[in-house]
Write an enzyme that holds these catalytic residues in place. Structure first.
Site, PDB file in Angstrom:
ATOM      1  N   HIS A 133       3.101  -1.762  -6.645  1.00 43.82           N
ATOM      2  CA  HIS A 133       2.110  -1.643  -7.508  1.00 43.82           C
ATOM      3  C   HIS A 133       1.880   0.657  -7.359  1.00 43.82           C
ATOM      4  CE1 HIS A 133      -1.223  -2.639  -5.602  1.00 43.82           C
ATOM      5  NE2 HIS A 133      -2.281  -2.270  -6.304  1.00 43.82           N
ATOM      6  N   HIS A 244      -0.163   6.359  -5.031  1.00 48.81           N
ATOM      7  CA  HIS A 244       0.959   5.346  -3.672  1.00 48.81           C
ATOM      8  C   HIS A 244       0.886   4.644  -3.791  1.00 48.81           C
ATOM      9  CE1 HIS A 244      -3.511   5.153  -2.539  1.00 48.81           C
ATOM     10  NE2 HIS A 244      -3.057   3.354  -2.434  1.00 48.81           N
TER      11      HIS A 244
END
Length: 306
Positions: A133, A244
């Site tokens: 995720h 990220h």
């Protein structure tokens, strides 16, 4: 959602009510009529299936790091509090998974401290694939009475946002810590998408959580300067360098040399990798809501231009 666990007494009572039916005889040639690879004809599982089993089985009602590889609970369990997280989810394909596993192996060889243990986030302890995720919020807490109000307001905000589905390209590798500096994560930086969807969704998520007195992710709080005026630190709303995808973690802080070694790795295998995001996930306690991004929005700036 968790699997129902039955007690021994319940299972015994079921078996005593009636004997099992006789097994059906199978003709010897029946198996030869099956296709060579029956699994290949099955359709893929819908992404919402993984939401049902996104929570691991609770093995203790107390925070016991020894049960979780040394990890400590960031948000203490308090009755009436519901840990909440907003994020974009990615379930890598088989080929993508192989690329990521190779990156983790190469990263381990770049670690100077042999005592450091790196844990992959790609699979569970039982070997099942796990979704990855991009966070759109910090781990925050909602009260019981706030849950439905928040998810209704957030769903409306996402659907009215004009942020259409978008692709991102993973960038370089880096080590980053959580806010408490109790764990360090090996991450792939997410390059800025064409419609700037990450920044728009971050602002939307922070604004939605702020109305429930929850802290923002990445964004700085508005400060008061010496002249009595107000300004926002850094004077920018571009946090593209912060987004990220975590692929592994460690309890040991990496050294500067470790970061430099990882950042200098050859990532040519990622050149053709594109990650598609078409919905936002909101996890409140064990419940996960999937909120589709609006599509078909076209203006002078192109699809999803804002």
């Amino acid at each position: 959602m968790s699997l129902v666990q039955y007690s021994d007494s319940e299972s015994d009572s079921d078996t005593q009510t009636s004997p099992p039916p006789p097994a059906k005889r199978i003709r010897p040639n029946t198996q030869h009529q099956r296709p060579n690879n029956p699994g290949s004809s099955l359709p893929p599982l819908p992404t919402t299936f993984y939401d049902l089993y996104a929570t691991s089985t609770r093995v203790s009602v107390q925070d016991d790091p020894s049960l979780h590889g040394g990890r400590k609970r960031v948000i203490p369990h308090v009755e009436g509090n519901w840990p909440t997280h907003l994020y974009l989810e990615w379930l890598p394909s088989k080929s993508e998974l192989g690329v990521l596993e190779n990156l983790i192996q190469k990263s381990e060889s770049k670690v100077g401290d042999e005592r450091r243990v790196i844990h992959s986030l790609l699979r569970s302890d039982l070997g099942a694939q796990l979704p990855l995720h991009i966070s759109l919020s910090r781990p925050v807490v909602l009260r019981t009475e706030q849950r439905q109000f928040f998810i209704d307001a957030y769903t409306t905000a996402v659907r009215d946002s004009n942020v259409s589905p978008f692709d991102i390209t993973p960038g370089n590798l880096h080590w980053v810590s959580n806010y408490e500096k109790t764990r360090w994560f090996l991450v792939l930086r997410a390059q800025k998408p064409a419609n700037d969807g990450l920044n728009h969704l971050l602002k939307l998520s922070n604004r939605s959580l702020a109305s429930f007195d929850q802290p923002p992710l990445y964004e700085k709080a508005i400060q008061t300067n010496s002249g009595g005026g107000r300004h926002q630190q850094n004077g920018t709303d571009d946090y593209s360098h912060c987004f990220h995808i975590s692929i592994a973690w460690s309890l040991t802080e990496p050294s500067t040399d470790d970061n430099e070694r990882v950042a200098s790795m050859d990532l040519k295998d990622l050149n053709d990798l594109r990650v598609r995001f078409d919905c936002v996930k909101a996890k409140i306690g064990n419940n996960i809501s999937s909120i589709p991004l609006p599509s078909g929005i076209v203006d002078q700036k192109g699809i999803g231009g804002l």
